[in-house]
Design a protein around this motif. Structure first.
Motif, PDB file in Angstrom:
ATOM      1  N   PRO A 292       0.722  -2.027  -0.351  1.00 30.52           N
ATOM      2  CA  PRO A 292       0.154  -0.048   0.107  1.00 30.52           C
ATOM      3  C   PRO A 292       1.189   1.334   0.431  1.00 30.52           C
ATOM      4  N   SER A 293       1.827   1.223   0.541  1.00 32.85           N
ATOM      5  CA  SER A 293       2.911   2.057   1.017  1.00 32.85           C
ATOM      6  C   SER A 293       3.459   2.587  -0.637  1.00 32.85           C
ATOM      7  N   ALA A 294       3.213   2.073  -1.828  1.00 32.06           N
ATOM      8  CA  ALA A 294       3.448   1.784  -3.153  1.00 32.06           C
ATOM      9  C   ALA A 294       2.850   2.667  -3.378  1.00 32.06           C
ATOM     10  N   ARG A 295       1.378   2.418  -4.045  1.00 27.59           N
ATOM     11  CA  ARG A 295       0.612   2.309  -4.209  1.00 27.59           C
ATOM     12  C   ARG A 295      -0.227   4.174  -3.734  1.00 27.59           C
ATOM     13  N   ARG A 296       0.473   4.105  -2.523  1.00 25.40           N
ATOM     14  CA  ARG A 296      -0.160   5.681  -1.602  1.00 25.40           C
ATOM     15  C   ARG A 296       1.335   7.083  -2.569  1.00 25.40           C
ATOM     16  N   LEU A 297       2.454   6.542  -2.677  1.00 23.98           N
ATOM     17  CA  LEU A 297       3.300   7.274  -3.207  1.00 23.98           C
ATOM     18  C   LEU A 297       2.787   7.668  -5.143  1.00 23.98           C
ATOM     19  N   PHE A 298       2.755   6.317  -5.576  1.00 28.74           N
ATOM     20  CA  PHE A 298       2.043   7.172  -6.717  1.00 28.74           C
ATOM     21  C   PHE A 298       1.317   7.710  -6.662  1.00 28.74           C
ATOM     22  N   MET A 299       0.244   7.860  -6.198  1.00 27.09           N
ATOM     23  CA  MET A 299      -0.893   8.775  -6.263  1.00 27.09           C
ATOM     24  C   MET A 299      -0.412   9.973  -5.818  1.00 27.09           C
ATOM     25  N   VAL A 300       0.180  10.543  -4.481  1.00 24.96           N
ATOM     26  CA  VAL A 300       1.191  11.042  -4.163  1.00 24.96           C
ATOM     27  C   VAL A 300       1.632  12.185  -4.816  1.00 24.96           C
ATOM     28  N   ASN A 301       2.129  11.508  -6.156  1.00 27.93           N
ATOM     29  CA  ASN A 301       3.542  11.783  -7.398  1.00 27.93           C
ATOM     30  C   ASN A 301       2.409  12.182  -7.970  1.00 27.93           C
ATOM     31  N   THR A 302       1.688  11.304  -8.597  1.00 23.76           N
ATOM     32  CA  THR A 302       0.379  11.548  -9.751  1.00 23.76           C
ATOM     33  C   THR A 302      -0.969  12.866  -9.734  1.00 23.76           C
ATOM     34  N   ALA A 303      -1.088  13.262  -8.153  1.00 23.44           N
ATOM     35  CA  ALA A 303      -2.067  13.842  -8.605  1.00 23.44           C
ATOM     36  C   ALA A 303      -2.041  15.463  -8.517  1.00 23.44           C
TER      37      ALA A 303
END
Length: 93
Positions: free
Chosen positions: A82-93
């Protein structure tokens, strides 16, 4: 080949076969770009490998995200922690 893929009901599903190493983020992104341009999917799903993504894996995913965004293709990320998906979401928002 760094990835596997399948097309079903307008969705291109890609799975990274492992973490992308420092020498191949561009190769992974290009493989995916070729598939997107060949299949013209309505949706795109990427499954990342287990474990924290390497910086090269993350770089390849961001390149693919921006390509899909430019083409108007929604991208869904699955797998990995989940931490990887959150990091991706933060960087693509």
């Amino acid at each position: 080949m760094l990835i596997t893929h399948a097309v079903e009901d307008g969705t291109l599903r890609v799975a990274l076969r492992g973490q992308v190493d420092v020498t191949s983020p561009a190769a992974a992104a290009v493989e995916i770009e070729v598939l997107v341009h060949a299949h013209h999917p309505r949706r795109f799903a990427v499954q990342i490998p287990a474990g924290e993504p390497t910086p090269a894996t993350f770089s390849a995913l961001l390149r693919v995200f921006y390509m899909c965004k430019g083409l108007g293709i929604p991208l869904k990320l699955s797998g990995g922690p989940p931490s990887a998906r959150r990091l991706f979401m933060v960087n693509t928002a």
